[in-house]
Design an enzyme around this catalytic site. Structure first.
Site, PDB file in Angstrom:
ATOM      1  N   LYS A 182       6.645  -8.507   1.909  1.00 23.64           N
ATOM      2  CA  LYS A 182       5.844  -7.925   0.825  1.00 23.64           C
ATOM      3  C   LYS A 182       5.905  -6.389   0.814  1.00 23.64           C
ATOM      4  CE  LYS A 182       2.590 -11.803   0.587  1.00 23.64           C
ATOM      5  NZ  LYS A 182       1.166 -12.205   0.550  1.00 23.64           N
ATOM      6  N   TYR A 230       2.376 -16.158  -8.800  1.00 20.83           N
ATOM      7  CA  TYR A 230       1.133 -16.582  -8.141  1.00 20.83           C
ATOM      8  C   TYR A 230       0.184 -17.332  -9.084  1.00 20.83           C
ATOM      9  CZ  TYR A 230       2.002 -14.167  -3.701  1.00 20.83           C
ATOM     10  OH  TYR A 230       2.493 -13.790  -2.466  1.00 20.83           O
ATOM     11  N   HIS A 288       5.197 -13.703   2.776  1.00 22.98           N
ATOM     12  CA  HIS A 288       4.831 -14.954   2.090  1.00 22.98           C
ATOM     13  C   HIS A 288       5.870 -15.999   2.449  1.00 22.98           C
ATOM     14  CE1 HIS A 288       3.907 -17.807  -1.152  1.00 22.98           C
ATOM     15  NE2 HIS A 288       5.222 -17.901  -1.288  1.00 22.98           N
TER      16      HIS A 288
HETATM   17  P1  CMP Z   1       0.463 -15.661   0.374  1.00 18.64           P
HETATM   18  O1  CMP Z   1       0.882 -16.493   1.524  1.00 18.64           O
HETATM   19  O2  CMP Z   1       1.470 -14.850  -0.345  1.00 18.64           O
HETATM   20  O3  CMP Z   1      -0.269 -16.623  -0.682  1.00 18.64           O
HETATM   21  C1  CMP Z   1      -1.254 -16.183  -1.567  1.00 18.64           C
HETATM   22  C2  CMP Z   1      -1.681 -14.796  -1.285  1.00 18.64           C
HETATM   23  O4  CMP Z   1      -2.952 -14.443  -1.796  1.00 18.64           O
HETATM   24  C3  CMP Z   1      -1.879 -14.612   0.231  1.00 18.64           C
HETATM   25  O5  CMP Z   1      -0.661 -14.639   0.895  1.00 18.64           O
HETATM   26  C4  CMP Z   1      -2.610 -13.297   0.270  1.00 18.64           C
HETATM   27  O6  CMP Z   1      -1.755 -12.188   0.051  1.00 18.64           O
HETATM   28  C5  CMP Z   1      -3.529 -13.481  -0.937  1.00 18.64           C
HETATM   29  N1  CMP Z   1      -4.846 -13.994  -0.536  1.00 18.64           N
HETATM   30  C6  CMP Z   1      -5.173 -15.226  -0.117  1.00 18.64           C
HETATM   31  N2  CMP Z   1      -6.501 -15.338   0.146  1.00 18.64           N
HETATM   32  C7  CMP Z   1      -7.014 -14.129  -0.137  1.00 18.64           C
HETATM   33  C8  CMP Z   1      -8.331 -13.597  -0.085  1.00 18.64           C
HETATM   34  N3  CMP Z   1      -9.362 -14.341   0.309  1.00 18.64           N
HETATM   35  N4  CMP Z   1      -8.494 -12.302  -0.446  1.00 18.64           N
HETATM   36  C9  CMP Z   1      -7.450 -11.548  -0.848  1.00 18.64           C
HETATM   37  N5  CMP Z   1      -6.169 -12.012  -0.933  1.00 18.64           N
HETATM   38  C10 CMP Z   1      -5.956 -13.278  -0.572  1.00 18.64           C
END
Ligand code: CMP
Length: 137
Positions: free
Chosen positions: A9, A49, A115
Site C-alpha cells: 500500500k 473496496y 492487502h
Molecule cells: P485490507 O486488508 O486492505 O482490507 C480492507 C481494508 O480496510 C483494511 O485492509 C484496512 O486498510 C481497512 N480497514 C479495515 N478495518 C478498518 C477499521 N476498523 N478502520 C479503518 N480502516 C479499516
C-alpha cells in the site's frame, strides 16, 4: 497451484519498504507472476473496496489508497491465499502475530502496509481488477 492478489500500500511505498516486503514474500516461496507500480484514482479505489461501501472507514480508506503509488502483485504458490494471509497477519498491526509483515512494519488499522485477497472468489475478482487496470495503462 493457487494465485492471489497482493498489494503493497501507499504507506509502505512512501516509507521505502517495498524491498523488505518483497524479500519476505519471496522467502515464503511465492512466485511473482505479475508486479506493477500503480497510483489508483479515487474511483478505482472505490471500485476495488466496494464490498466495504457501508463501513465507516470506506471513504478514508479509498482516499488513502489513492493518495500515492502502490505495488500490485499476482502471487502463486500452493495454498497461496491462506498462506499469504498468515504471512501478513491480521488487519490491525497492533494485534498482528509477531513476525508477520503487518506486525513488523506497524502503521494503523487503515494504513496497514499490505492487502491480500481473503478468499478464492475475492482473489479471482481482484486479479481480474488488476488485469483491467493493466490493459488500460
Ligand atoms: P485490507 O486488508 O486492505 O482490507 C480492507 C481494508 O480496510 C483494511 O485492509 C484496512 O486498510 C481497512 N480497514 C479495515 N478495518 C478498518 C477499521 N476498523 N478502520 C479503518 N480502516 C479499516
Amino acid at each position: 497451484m493457487e494465485q492471489t492478489l497482493f498489494i503493497i500500500k501507499p504507506d509502505a511505498v512512501k516509507r521505502n519498504l517495498i524491498g523488505e516486503v518483497i524479500k519476505r514474500i519471496e522467502n515464503e516461496g511465492f512466485e511473482i507472476i505479475e508486479l506493477k507500480l500503480l497510483k489508483l484514482t479515487l474511483h478505482q479505489a472505490q471500485e476495488f473496496y466496494k464490498v466495504h461501501k457501508s463501513k465507516p472507514f470506506y471513504e478514508p480508506l479509498c482516499k488513502f489508497m489513492s493518495s500515492g503509488k502502490s505495488i500490485f502483485c499476482v502471487l502463486e504458490r500452493e495454498d497461496a491465499i491462506a498462506h499469504l494471509r498468515k504471512v501478513i497477519g491480521v488487519t490491525d498491526p497492533q494485534k498482528a502475530e509477531k513476525g508477520t509483515i503487518r506486525a513488523l512494519f506497524g502503521g494503523s488499522i487503515q494504513e496497514n502496509i499490505v492487502h491480500a485477497s481473503d478468499s478464492k472468489q475475492s482473489a479471482e475478482q481482484e486479479i481480474a481488477f488488476l488485469k483491467t487496470l493493466l490493459a488500460s495503462s
